[in-house]
Motif scaffolding. Sequence first.
Motif, PDB file in Angstrom:
ATOM      1  N   GLU A  27      36.213  40.521  39.425  1.00  0.00           N
ATOM      2  CA  GLU A  27      36.596  40.331  40.826  1.00  0.00           C
ATOM      3  C   GLU A  27      35.540  40.913  41.770  1.00  0.00           C
ATOM      4  O   GLU A  27      35.327  40.382  42.858  1.00  0.00           O
ATOM      5  CB  GLU A  27      37.987  40.903  41.127  1.00  0.00           C
ATOM      6  N   ALA A  30      32.697  38.373  41.864  1.00  0.00           N
ATOM      7  CA  ALA A  30      33.073  37.263  42.755  1.00  0.00           C
ATOM      8  C   ALA A  30      32.902  37.679  44.215  1.00  0.00           C
ATOM      9  O   ALA A  30      32.376  36.911  45.036  1.00  0.00           O
ATOM     10  CB  ALA A  30      34.515  36.840  42.485  1.00  0.00           C
ATOM     11  N   ARG A  76      34.801  47.386  46.097  1.00  0.00           N
ATOM     12  CA  ARG A  76      35.301  46.038  45.800  1.00  0.00           C
ATOM     13  C   ARG A  76      34.202  44.986  45.774  1.00  0.00           C
ATOM     14  O   ARG A  76      34.486  43.801  45.651  1.00  0.00           O
ATOM     15  CB  ARG A  76      36.371  45.654  46.822  1.00  0.00           C
TER      16      ARG A  76
END
Length: 132
Positions: A27, A30, A76
């Motif tokens: 993730e 991405a 993130r």
Amino acid sequence: MEYFTIDELTRSDTATRLGIDNTPPPEAVAALTVLVDNLLDPIRRLWGKPLTVTSGYRCPALNRAVGGALNSHHLRGMAADLTTGDRTANRRMFQLLLESGMPFTQLIDESGFSWIHLSYDPADLRCQVLKL
């Protein structure tokens, strides 16, 4: 991804020195791709010269080691710190970004334009500008 690679967005001298595995989960990869496609590559095209990524994705251990914010977009894969290699040029790039109208989440002048922090969260394109 035209000008930047996942490798350069995850490379960290601090992680290497401290033996921290900074391999991003899928993730984060991405999110890094979205960051590059929507913000970093367009900025590089506007700037017209190479830019150096000084920090991209940070795993929690690396983020703690560098004193990053607990809610950092770096965790993130949504942020990168960039430099042209020169404070004056970093200031010009900062201004160019503001004038471009390009959407972003945060644009931060770090330490008197020592580097520029950019983040891109597609769900939060608030165009927040800060100086730290």
